[in-house]
Design a protein around this motif. Structure first.
Motif, short mmCIF file in Angstrom:
data_model
loop_
_atom_site.label_atom_id
_atom_site.label_comp_id
_atom_site.label_asym_id
_atom_site.label_seq_id
_atom_site.Cartn_x
_atom_site.Cartn_y
_atom_site.Cartn_z
N GLN A 97 5.84 2.08 -4.80
CA GLN A 97 5.10 2.45 -5.88
C GLN A 97 5.96 3.97 -6.25
OE1 GLN A 97 0.94 2.66 -5.34
NE2 GLN A 97 0.75 0.75 -6.24
N LYS A 98 6.00 4.68 -5.18
CA LYS A 98 6.81 5.77 -5.47
C LYS A 98 8.18 5.80 -5.88
CE LYS A 98 7.79 10.19 -3.38
NZ LYS A 98 8.21 10.81 -2.13
N ARG A 106 8.80 4.02 -9.59
CA ARG A 106 8.14 4.87 -10.75
C ARG A 106 9.46 5.32 -11.60
NH1 ARG A 106 5.36 9.07 -8.30
NH2 ARG A 106 3.83 7.40 -7.86
N ASP A 149 -0.19 -2.24 2.61
CA ASP A 149 -0.28 -0.88 1.91
C ASP A 149 0.60 0.12 2.48
OD1 ASP A 149 -2.85 -1.57 1.09
OD2 ASP A 149 -4.14 -0.92 2.78
N SER A 150 1.24 0.22 3.50
CA SER A 150 2.31 1.17 3.71
C SER A 150 3.45 1.12 2.95
CB SER A 150 2.73 0.90 5.23
OG SER A 150 3.79 1.88 5.60
N GLU A 206 1.03 -7.27 -6.18
CA GLU A 206 0.42 -7.59 -4.69
C GLU A 206 1.30 -8.34 -3.95
OE1 GLU A 206 -2.65 -6.22 -3.84
OE2 GLU A 206 -2.35 -5.26 -5.90
N LYS A 256 3.44 -0.91 0.30
CA LYS A 256 2.88 -0.49 -1.16
C LYS A 256 3.19 0.76 -1.76
CE LYS A 256 -0.20 -3.16 -2.64
NZ LYS A 256 -1.48 -3.99 -2.60
N ARG A 257 2.93 1.87 -0.88
CA ARG A 257 2.64 3.38 -1.17
C ARG A 257 4.38 3.72 -1.40
NH1 ARG A 257 -1.31 3.46 2.51
NH2 ARG A 257 -0.02 3.93 4.17
N ALA A 258 5.11 3.32 -0.60
CA ALA A 258 6.46 3.71 -0.55
C ALA A 258 7.09 3.02 -2.01
CB ALA A 258 7.15 3.19 0.51
#
Length: 181
Positions: free
Chosen positions: A81-82, A85, A74-75, A55, A77-79
């Motif tokens: 995570q992708k 991976r 959040d913005s 987090e 975090k999304r970037a």
């Protein structure tokens, strides 16, 4: 030499993200970390996958030697995570194509930001633009200069005002409003 400035215009900021993402996911992630976490480039480049998995982002500040945990919005975090991976925990996030698991140089980061800025019609950009953009947008959204001072690690709010360009904005506004003779 002129100081680098924050990106004040939301549309130009959107265009910068697009240009950088079109160049490479790496360049986009570097920019996203800079504008969402307010880190110096010297703190972004050493980051590894393991530092951004939770987090919070675990950062060892190069300038101060302090360890910090910075919440990941959040913005970002999304970037992230992708982007992470399939990557190993020890892998450098902003990896150079030269050498084994080494980050790009500060000079290369500067070149990436400057060239993307030129493509969208922005000047006076450099790696510090990301940190200044974070500060400027935080201040515009909250008007909380004291919290921003703390977040950026400044000793005085006067420096923070100058740093993010709001002092310059105010002076410019005064000229435009009150000197039309």
């Amino acid at each position: 030499m002129k100081r680098v400035m924050p990106i004040r215009d939301k549309e130009k900021l959107r265009q910068m993200k697009k240009v950088l993402k079109d160049q490479s996911e790496r360049n986009y992630i570097m920019f996203m970390i800079g504008i969402n976490a307010g880190l110096r480039i010297s703190d972004i480049l050493p980051l590894r996958v393991r530092d951004v998995k939770g987090e919070d982002m675990n950062v060892l500040e190069q300038k101060t030697g302090n360890e910090r945990e910075i919440p990941i919005n959040d913005s970002l975090k999304r970037a992230l995570q992708k982007y992470i991976r399939g990557k190993k925990d020890n892998e450098v996030l902003i990896k150079s194509r030269e050498g084994m698991n080494q980050p790009i140089s500060r000079d290369m980061a500067y070149k990436i930001i400057r060239e993307a800025g030129e493509q969208v019609g922005l000047v006076r950009l450099g790696t510090h633009t990301m940190r200044k953009t974070f500060g400027y947008n935080y201040y515009q959204n909250t008007k909380n200069i004291e919290a921003l001072r703390t977040m950026l690690g400044h000793s005085d709010v006067r420096y923070t005002r100058i740093y993010i360009g709001i002092e310059e904005d105010f002076i410019r506004e005064q000229y435009m409003k009150h000197t039309n003779l």
